[in-house]
Structure formats: C-alpha cells, structure tokens
Design an enzyme around this catalytic site. Structure first.
Site, PDB file in Angstrom:
ATOM      1  N   LYS A  16      65.382  18.713  45.914  1.00  0.00           N
ATOM      2  CA  LYS A  16      64.345  17.983  45.177  1.00  0.00           C
ATOM      3  C   LYS A  16      63.086  17.799  46.037  1.00  0.00           C
ATOM      4  O   LYS A  16      61.981  18.061  45.587  1.00  0.00           O
ATOM      5  CB  LYS A  16      64.874  16.611  44.729  1.00  0.00           C
ATOM      6  CG  LYS A  16      66.105  16.702  43.822  1.00  0.00           C
ATOM      7  CD  LYS A  16      66.575  15.356  43.348  1.00  0.00           C
ATOM      8  CE  LYS A  16      67.064  14.420  44.438  1.00  0.00           C
ATOM      9  NZ  LYS A  16      68.270  14.886  45.158  1.00  0.00           N
ATOM     10  N   ARG A  91      68.197   6.605  39.428  1.00  0.00           N
ATOM     11  CA  ARG A  91      69.521   7.003  39.913  1.00  0.00           C
ATOM     12  C   ARG A  91      70.644   6.390  39.092  1.00  0.00           C
ATOM     13  O   ARG A  91      71.808   6.639  39.380  1.00  0.00           O
ATOM     14  CB  ARG A  91      69.683   6.575  41.363  1.00  0.00           C
ATOM     15  CG  ARG A  91      69.434   7.700  42.368  1.00  0.00           C
ATOM     16  CD  ARG A  91      69.596   7.112  43.757  1.00  0.00           C
ATOM     17  NE  ARG A  91      70.003   8.041  44.764  1.00  0.00           N
ATOM     18  CZ  ARG A  91      69.172   8.729  45.538  1.00  0.00           C
ATOM     19  NH1 ARG A  91      67.891   8.660  45.361  1.00  0.00           N
ATOM     20  NH2 ARG A  91      69.650   9.501  46.496  1.00  0.00           N
ATOM     21  N   ARG A 130      70.323  19.773  57.423  1.00  0.00           N
ATOM     22  CA  ARG A 130      68.934  19.358  57.125  1.00  0.00           C
ATOM     23  C   ARG A 130      68.265  18.740  58.352  1.00  0.00           C
ATOM     24  O   ARG A 130      68.874  17.967  59.085  1.00  0.00           O
ATOM     25  CB  ARG A 130      68.932  18.334  55.985  1.00  0.00           C
ATOM     26  CG  ARG A 130      67.553  17.707  55.761  1.00  0.00           C
ATOM     27  CD  ARG A 130      67.400  17.101  54.398  1.00  0.00           C
ATOM     28  NE  ARG A 130      68.280  15.960  54.164  1.00  0.00           N
ATOM     29  CZ  ARG A 130      68.351  15.311  52.999  1.00  0.00           C
ATOM     30  NH1 ARG A 130      67.608  15.705  51.974  1.00  0.00           N
ATOM     31  NH2 ARG A 130      69.171  14.304  52.852  1.00  0.00           N
ATOM     32  N   ARG A 164      68.588  13.007  59.700  1.00  0.00           N
ATOM     33  CA  ARG A 164      68.612  11.677  59.102  1.00  0.00           C
ATOM     34  C   ARG A 164      69.922  10.961  59.420  1.00  0.00           C
ATOM     35  O   ARG A 164      70.975  11.591  59.479  1.00  0.00           O
ATOM     36  CB  ARG A 164      68.461  11.785  57.579  1.00  0.00           C
ATOM     37  CG  ARG A 164      67.026  11.774  57.136  1.00  0.00           C
ATOM     38  CD  ARG A 164      66.860  12.089  55.691  1.00  0.00           C
ATOM     39  NE  ARG A 164      67.798  11.432  54.790  1.00  0.00           N
ATOM     40  CZ  ARG A 164      67.751  11.529  53.472  1.00  0.00           C
ATOM     41  NH1 ARG A 164      66.799  12.254  52.901  1.00  0.00           N
ATOM     42  NH2 ARG A 164      68.629  10.921  52.710  1.00  0.00           N
ATOM     43  N   ARG A 175      77.836   9.597  49.215  1.00  0.00           N
ATOM     44  CA  ARG A 175      76.630   9.778  48.392  1.00  0.00           C
ATOM     45  C   ARG A 175      76.925  10.679  47.204  1.00  0.00           C
ATOM     46  O   ARG A 175      76.399  10.480  46.112  1.00  0.00           O
ATOM     47  CB  ARG A 175      75.498  10.359  49.245  1.00  0.00           C
ATOM     48  CG  ARG A 175      74.856   9.289  50.126  1.00  0.00           C
ATOM     49  CD  ARG A 175      74.177   9.878  51.336  1.00  0.00           C
ATOM     50  NE  ARG A 175      73.036  10.684  51.029  1.00  0.00           N
ATOM     51  CZ  ARG A 175      72.540  11.602  51.845  1.00  0.00           C
ATOM     52  NH1 ARG A 175      73.119  11.838  53.011  1.00  0.00           N
ATOM     53  NH2 ARG A 175      71.490  12.280  51.506  1.00  0.00           N
TER      54      ARG A 175
HETATM   55  P1  ADP Z   1      67.049  16.606  48.259  1.00  0.00           P
HETATM   56  O1  ADP Z   1      65.637  16.078  48.308  1.00  0.00           O
HETATM   57  O2  ADP Z   1      67.473  16.987  46.870  1.00  0.00           O
HETATM   58  O3  ADP Z   1      68.034  15.702  48.921  1.00  0.00           O
HETATM   59  P2  ADP Z   1      66.093  18.597  50.223  1.00  0.00           P
HETATM   60  O4  ADP Z   1      64.882  19.179  49.605  1.00  0.00           O
HETATM   61  O5  ADP Z   1      65.889  17.602  51.307  1.00  0.00           O
HETATM   62  O6  ADP Z   1      67.060  17.973  49.075  1.00  0.00           O
HETATM   63  O7  ADP Z   1      67.008  19.802  50.734  1.00  0.00           O
HETATM   64  C1  ADP Z   1      68.264  19.563  51.400  1.00  0.00           C
HETATM   65  C2  ADP Z   1      68.478  20.631  52.463  1.00  0.00           C
HETATM   66  O8  ADP Z   1      68.733  21.902  51.844  1.00  0.00           O
HETATM   67  C3  ADP Z   1      67.287  20.851  53.399  1.00  0.00           C
HETATM   68  O9  ADP Z   1      67.783  21.143  54.680  1.00  0.00           O
HETATM   69  C4  ADP Z   1      66.559  22.061  52.807  1.00  0.00           C
HETATM   70  O10 ADP Z   1      65.886  22.818  53.803  1.00  0.00           O
HETATM   71  C5  ADP Z   1      67.724  22.862  52.213  1.00  0.00           C
HETATM   72  N1  ADP Z   1      67.368  23.572  50.957  1.00  0.00           N
HETATM   73  C6  ADP Z   1      66.506  23.167  49.991  1.00  0.00           C
HETATM   74  N2  ADP Z   1      66.455  24.059  48.980  1.00  0.00           N
HETATM   75  C7  ADP Z   1      67.326  25.060  49.330  1.00  0.00           C
HETATM   76  C8  ADP Z   1      67.736  26.287  48.676  1.00  0.00           C
HETATM   77  N3  ADP Z   1      67.242  26.634  47.487  1.00  0.00           N
HETATM   78  N4  ADP Z   1      68.643  27.051  49.310  1.00  0.00           N
HETATM   79  C9  ADP Z   1      69.156  26.680  50.522  1.00  0.00           C
HETATM   80  N5  ADP Z   1      68.810  25.545  51.174  1.00  0.00           N
HETATM   81  C10 ADP Z   1      67.906  24.736  50.586  1.00  0.00           C
HETATM   82  P1  ADP Z   2      69.105  12.273  49.039  1.00  0.00           P
HETATM   83  O1  ADP Z   2      68.271  12.882  47.971  1.00  0.00           O
HETATM   84  O2  ADP Z   2      69.305  13.143  50.220  1.00  0.00           O
HETATM   85  O3  ADP Z   2      70.381  11.683  48.535  1.00  0.00           O
HETATM   86  P2  ADP Z   2      67.253  10.033  49.235  1.00  0.00           P
HETATM   87  O4  ADP Z   2      66.260  10.165  50.320  1.00  0.00           O
HETATM   88  O5  ADP Z   2      66.810  10.189  47.827  1.00  0.00           O
HETATM   89  O6  ADP Z   2      68.448  10.980  49.627  1.00  0.00           O
HETATM   90  O7  ADP Z   2      67.948   8.602  49.334  1.00  0.00           O
HETATM   91  C1  ADP Z   2      68.515   8.102  50.514  1.00  0.00           C
HETATM   92  C2  ADP Z   2      69.131   6.737  50.260  1.00  0.00           C
HETATM   93  O8  ADP Z   2      68.124   5.807  49.835  1.00  0.00           O
HETATM   94  C3  ADP Z   2      70.161   6.696  49.136  1.00  0.00           C
HETATM   95  O9  ADP Z   2      71.456   7.072  49.594  1.00  0.00           O
HETATM   96  C4  ADP Z   2      70.099   5.219  48.710  1.00  0.00           C
HETATM   97  O10 ADP Z   2      70.784   4.381  49.628  1.00  0.00           O
HETATM   98  C5  ADP Z   2      68.615   4.925  48.827  1.00  0.00           C
HETATM   99  N1  ADP Z   2      67.886   5.191  47.582  1.00  0.00           N
HETATM  100  C6  ADP Z   2      66.938   6.144  47.354  1.00  0.00           C
HETATM  101  N2  ADP Z   2      66.498   6.108  46.084  1.00  0.00           N
HETATM  102  C7  ADP Z   2      67.198   5.114  45.482  1.00  0.00           C
HETATM  103  C8  ADP Z   2      67.218   4.574  44.148  1.00  0.00           C
HETATM  104  N3  ADP Z   2      66.446   5.087  43.181  1.00  0.00           N
HETATM  105  N4  ADP Z   2      68.075   3.556  43.889  1.00  0.00           N
HETATM  106  C9  ADP Z   2      68.857   3.032  44.845  1.00  0.00           C
HETATM  107  N5  ADP Z   2      68.900   3.486  46.099  1.00  0.00           N
HETATM  108  C10 ADP Z   2      68.078   4.513  46.426  1.00  0.00           C
END
Ligand code: ADP
Ligand code: ADP
Length: 225
Positions: A16, A91, A130, A164, A175
């Site tokens: 995302k 969420r 990541r 992270r 998660r």
């Molecule tokens: P999210 O915001 O949904 O948690 P991220 O954009 O942070 O996801 O991506 C999670 C990890 O996967 C990062 O290390 C990113 O570089 C990698 N990633 C993102 N898109 C792809 C893809 N299409 N194929 C493989 N790895 C990806």
């Molecule tokens: P990822 O996409 O890798 O799961 P995020 O960066 O979106 O991670 O979120 C990291 C953490 O921040 C979540 O595990 C949660 O604890 C908190 N968080 C983020 N967005 C929300 C939300 N909309 N509601 C509740 N908690 C949230």
C-alpha cells in the site's frame, strides 16, 4: 476538478505504501498513512505517541477514537481538497462508518477502494525484509525484492535505512490475525457499496502500479463526465 477520494486496502505488507507514493506523484493527491502519522508521534514523544506505541509494538489496533479524530482532521486540510489516498485507514467497520460520516459532513464521498491482494506467506517475507528511510518513512525498500542502490542507504535522500520495530516475526503474525478478523470484512462492505476494485499484489511493484494507475485514470475520467 473532480475529486479522487481513495482508500488503499490490503494486508500489512501488501504494498500500500509503495503504491501510494507512486500514485501521489501521478495524481497530485496526498498520501495519508495512519501508521506513518502514529510513528511520527512516537518519534516526537507526544502523549498520543506514548499511548499508541504499546498497541503498535503488540500488533494490535490503536483505539478507534484516537485514529478517527486524527483522520477527520487530516482529510479536511487544504492539500486534501481535491482528494487523498488513505493508507492503513479504515481498519474496521467503526472506522469505515466514521469516515463516511466525516466525508458526508464535508459534502464529499468516496471515489473508490483499491484492494491489493497478497497471500499471508508473501506478507511474512515482505515485512521481514522491509527497510524504511529513517528520514522519510514513505521511502520503502526490500532487501531482496526492491533493494536500494547502496545497501542500507536511501536512494532518494541518502539517509540510513532501518527495520521497523513491529516488523518482527511474532508481531507480523499477530498483525495478520488482526487483519483477517477486523479489516478483511471491509472488503465485503465496500464491495456491497459498489466501490471495490481488486488488484493482484503478487505482481511486481511496476505492474501493480500500472494496473492501479490505469484504473484510477479511468475513474477520474468517469467522475468528470
Ligand atoms: P504496506 O504499506 O501495505 O504495509 P509496503 O508498501 O510497506 O506495504 O511494502 C511491504 C514490503 O514489501 C516492502 O519491503 C516493499 O519494498 C515490498 N513490496 C512492495 N510491493 C511489492 C511487490 N509488488 N512485490 C514484492 N515486494 C513488494
Ligand atoms: P502495516 O501496513 O505494515 O500493517 P501500518 O504502518 O499501517 O502497518 O500500521 C502500523 C501499526 O499502527 C498497526 O499495527 C496499528 O497498531 C497502528 N495503526 C495504523 N493504522 C491504524 C488504524 N487505522 N487503526 C488502528 N491502529 C492503526
């Protein structure tokens, strides 16, 4: 100009944030990541950050009231006038309903919900590898799938890359459970509302981007007609 009020939905690690950064440049709308906002509060040591950190470290959702106020204020800001890309919000059902209310009171509505679908096994591999920029967390890398040009260094601003705190195996598993029980039901919710668009997140970042960009461009065209 027509508005582009978009949600990026999908499990943690679906890509995302990676896609939001590209789409932000394509369409000139802000990338609003609740996770990034919360981590900013943690880094600044605010009361909100202090409270949020224990939930984040455990892989649990931060309480709704805090998050809903944060987003309601953010989407009313000037730079989100023509639209926004929400990443990590809503969420759960309560957050989705609160978003509808907040948009309604601004006389706006959602344009579309973009679902990036990725199986759990890929999520674990992606999150474990990541790395994010210490200076700008929107600069996202992966040690194998999207490595920086120089190991451990952000291509865009030369800052150090870090892992992270919550990208650890146990927290990742929790998660994912939270995603399946609380967030995944939103797929049906938005599908019923006729807003859902699905994308295969297993493809490369460039392919996923091309698909989403084409869909959003069409949506914008439809909005202007
Ligand atoms: P999210 O915001 O949904 O948690 P991220 O954009 O942070 O996801 O991506 C999670 C990890 O996967 C990062 O290390 C990113 O570089 C990698 N990633 C993102 N898109 C792809 C893809 N299409 N194929 C493989 N790895 C990806
Ligand atoms: P990822 O996409 O890798 O799961 P995020 O960066 O979106 O991670 O979120 C990291 C953490 O921040 C979540 O595990 C949660 O604890 C908190 N968080 C983020 N967005 C929300 C939300 N909309 N509601 C509740 N908690 C949230």
């Amino acid at each position: 100009m027509s508005e582009l009020n978009l949600i990026l939905l999908g499990p943690p690690g679906a890509g995302k944030g990676t896609q939001a950064e590209r789409l932000r440049d394509d369409f000139g709308i802000p990338h609003i990541s609740t996770g990034d906002i919360l981590r900013g509060q943690v880094a600044e040591g605010t009361e909100l950050g202090r409270q949020a950190k224990r939930y984040m470290d455990a892989g649990e959702l931060v309480p709704d009231d805090v998050i809903i106020d944060m987003i309601t204020e953010r989407i009313a800001e000037g730079d989100a006038r023509d639209g926004f890309l929400l990443d990590g919000f809503p969420r759960n059902r309560q957050q989705a309903e609160a978003l509808n209310e907040a948009l309604g009171s601004l006389d706006r509505r959602l344009t579309s919900v973009l679902l990036i679908d990725v199986p759990d096994d890929d999520v674990v591999r992606r999150l474990a590898g990541r790395r994010v920029c210490v200076k700008n967390p929107s600069h996202i890398y992966h040690v194998d799938f999207d490595p920086p040009k120089h190991e451990g260094v952000c291509d865009q601003d030369g800052a150090r890359l870090i892992q992270r705190d919550d990208d650890k195996e146990d927290t990742i598993r929790r998660r994912l459970e939270v995603y399946h029980s609380q967030t995944e039901p939103l797929i049906g919710y938005y599908d019923d509302a006729g807003l859902l668009r699905r994308f295969d997140g297993r493809r490369s970042p460039d392919e996923v981007h091309a698909h989403i960009r084409a869909t959003v461009a069409t949506l914008r065209l439809e909005e202007t007609l």
